[in-house]
Write a protein that holds these residues in place. Sequence first.
Motif, mmCIF file in Angstrom:
data_model
loop_
_atom_site.group_PDB
_atom_site.id
_atom_site.type_symbol
_atom_site.label_atom_id
_atom_site.label_comp_id
_atom_site.label_asym_id
_atom_site.label_seq_id
_atom_site.Cartn_x
_atom_site.Cartn_y
_atom_site.Cartn_z
ATOM 1 N N ASN A 35 0.819 -1.288 -0.092
ATOM 2 C CA ASN A 35 -0.039 -0.079 -0.138
ATOM 3 C C ASN A 35 0.949 1.154 0.211
ATOM 4 O O ASN A 35 1.090 1.901 0.996
ATOM 5 C CB ASN A 35 -1.076 -0.041 1.238
ATOM 6 C CG ASN A 35 -1.961 -1.094 1.283
ATOM 7 O OD1 ASN A 35 -2.823 -1.249 0.466
ATOM 8 N ND2 ASN A 35 -1.669 -2.026 2.112
ATOM 9 N N PRO A 36 1.476 1.731 -1.257
ATOM 10 C CA PRO A 36 2.424 2.756 -1.217
ATOM 11 C C PRO A 36 1.421 4.041 -0.783
ATOM 12 O O PRO A 36 0.382 4.395 -1.502
ATOM 13 C CB PRO A 36 2.967 2.751 -2.650
ATOM 14 C CG PRO A 36 2.298 1.387 -3.289
ATOM 15 C CD PRO A 36 1.402 1.023 -2.392
ATOM 16 N N GLY A 37 2.447 4.991 -0.264
ATOM 17 C CA GLY A 37 1.878 6.177 0.071
ATOM 18 C C GLY A 37 2.079 7.249 -1.094
ATOM 19 O O GLY A 37 2.388 6.706 -2.274
ATOM 20 N N ARG A 38 1.975 8.479 -0.862
ATOM 21 C CA ARG A 38 2.221 9.589 -1.837
ATOM 22 C C ARG A 38 3.165 10.552 -1.203
ATOM 23 O O ARG A 38 2.862 11.049 -0.020
ATOM 24 C CB ARG A 38 0.966 10.074 -2.592
ATOM 25 C CG ARG A 38 -0.021 9.030 -3.149
ATOM 26 C CD ARG A 38 0.857 8.631 -4.522
ATOM 27 N NE ARG A 38 -0.401 7.849 -5.365
ATOM 28 C CZ ARG A 38 -0.459 6.464 -5.253
ATOM 29 N NH1 ARG A 38 0.396 5.894 -4.267
ATOM 30 N NH2 ARG A 38 -1.132 5.952 -5.948
ATOM 31 N N VAL A 39 4.298 11.111 -2.008
ATOM 32 C CA VAL A 39 5.003 12.011 -1.597
ATOM 33 C C VAL A 39 5.129 13.065 -2.695
ATOM 34 O O VAL A 39 4.959 12.749 -3.704
ATOM 35 C CB VAL A 39 6.302 11.364 -0.835
ATOM 36 C CG1 VAL A 39 6.078 10.715 0.537
ATOM 37 C CG2 VAL A 39 7.216 10.725 -2.194
ATOM 38 N N VAL A 40 5.697 14.010 -2.388
ATOM 39 C CA VAL A 40 5.954 15.074 -3.399
ATOM 40 C C VAL A 40 7.439 14.662 -4.238
ATOM 41 O O VAL A 40 8.193 14.284 -3.674
ATOM 42 C CB VAL A 40 6.256 16.618 -2.896
ATOM 43 C CG1 VAL A 40 4.845 17.169 -2.113
ATOM 44 C CG2 VAL A 40 7.361 16.729 -1.764
ATOM 45 N N THR A 41 7.447 15.305 -5.589
ATOM 46 C CA THR A 41 8.317 15.303 -6.474
ATOM 47 C C THR A 41 8.333 16.383 -7.216
ATOM 48 O O THR A 41 7.359 17.214 -7.189
ATOM 49 C CB THR A 41 8.340 13.905 -7.346
ATOM 50 O OG1 THR A 41 9.609 13.921 -7.927
ATOM 51 C CG2 THR A 41 7.277 13.985 -8.368
ATOM 52 N N LEU A 42 9.568 16.623 -7.903
ATOM 53 C CA LEU A 42 9.598 17.844 -8.558
ATOM 54 C C LEU A 42 9.341 17.245 -10.027
ATOM 55 O O LEU A 42 9.994 16.364 -10.368
ATOM 56 C CB LEU A 42 10.866 18.712 -8.541
ATOM 57 C CG LEU A 42 11.039 19.520 -7.336
ATOM 58 C CD1 LEU A 42 12.344 20.220 -7.504
ATOM 59 C CD2 LEU A 42 10.164 20.270 -7.136
ATOM 60 N N VAL A 43 8.569 17.860 -10.941
ATOM 61 C CA VAL A 43 8.348 17.381 -12.305
ATOM 62 C C VAL A 43 8.729 18.741 -13.285
ATOM 63 O O VAL A 43 8.194 19.794 -13.023
ATOM 64 C CB VAL A 43 7.098 17.147 -12.589
ATOM 65 C CG1 VAL A 43 7.000 16.442 -14.151
ATOM 66 C CG2 VAL A 43 6.677 16.054 -11.432
ATOM 67 N N HIS A 44 9.519 18.447 -14.275
ATOM 68 C CA HIS A 44 9.937 19.580 -15.303
ATOM 69 C C HIS A 44 8.422 20.130 -15.847
ATOM 70 O O HIS A 44 7.554 18.900 -15.999
ATOM 71 C CB HIS A 44 10.705 19.077 -16.573
ATOM 72 C CG HIS A 44 12.215 18.960 -16.060
ATOM 73 N ND1 HIS A 44 13.003 20.077 -15.694
ATOM 74 C CD2 HIS A 44 12.897 18.078 -15.481
ATOM 75 C CE1 HIS A 44 14.189 19.850 -15.336
ATOM 76 N NE2 HIS A 44 14.170 18.503 -15.083
ATOM 77 N N ILE A 45 8.041 21.040 -16.011
ATOM 78 C CA ILE A 45 6.954 21.543 -16.543
ATOM 79 C C ILE A 45 6.475 20.970 -17.761
ATOM 80 O O ILE A 45 5.321 20.607 -17.844
ATOM 81 C CB ILE A 45 6.705 23.122 -16.642
ATOM 82 C CG1 ILE A 45 6.700 23.778 -15.292
ATOM 83 C CG2 ILE A 45 5.838 23.410 -17.500
ATOM 84 C CD1 ILE A 45 6.453 25.175 -15.198
#
Length: 215
Positions: free
Chosen positions: A53-63
Motif C-alpha cells: 500500500n504505497p503512500g504518496r510524497v512530493v516530487t519535482l516535475v519539469h513543466i
Amino acid sequence: MGEEPQSPYVVFGYGSLIFKPPPHTISQVPGYLKGFVRRFAQSSSDHRGTPENPGRVVTLVHIEDWDDFAGEDPFPEDDIVWGIAYTIDPTHEEEVRAYLDYREKDGYTVDMTDVYAIVNGKEQVVVPKVCMHTVYVGRKDNPSFVGAEPLDGLARHIWKSVGPSGKNKDYLYNLADAVRKLAPESYDSHLYALEERLRGLDAEAEREGFSANAS
C-alpha cells in the motif's frame, strides 16, 4: 599553479528535507525554483507507505513533462516551488551524498538547477547551478511516478496511508507548515488544497468517532 577551490555541495530540499534537513549542514538559504511543479505524484513504499500500500510524497516535475499528465490537475503551472538550499560541510560531503542517495532512492534522479530568491524587492539567483547544487527529481519514466490523480481520491489515499516513517498525512501537514514559514511569498495551491481536504477527513473521522462513543 594551485588547485582550483572545489565548488560547495548544495542540495535543494522541497519536501521532507525542509522539515527534516540533511546532516552536516553549514548554511541554508530559502529560495525557489523555476521550470518545475511540485506535486504529490510519487509513490512511497519505503517511507510513507508499504510495497503493498504505497503512500504518496512530493516530487519535482519539469513543466514540459507535467503537460503529459496534467489532465487531472486543476492548478496553475506558475505556482512557485519554495524550498531550502542547504550547503553541506565539505568534510562530510561523501557521507551526506550517500545518505541522501539512500533516502531518495525510491525513483528519484539527481538534477541541477538555479535557486532564486527575492532580495531587496528584486529576483536574483542566490545559488547558481555551477555550485554543484543538487535536487532530487522524480522523472516520469521512473517506476514510482504516478502522475496526476483526482484530488479527492489522492487526499483520501494520503490520509489513510502509513509507512515506516509514519503517517502519510503527517508528512503533508509538516510540509504545508514548513512552506508557510519559508517566506511571505511562498504559496503552493496543490499542497494547500490537499491539506484542506485532509483536515476535512480528520474532522469527519472525529465526528464519526464522537457519534459512535455517544451511542
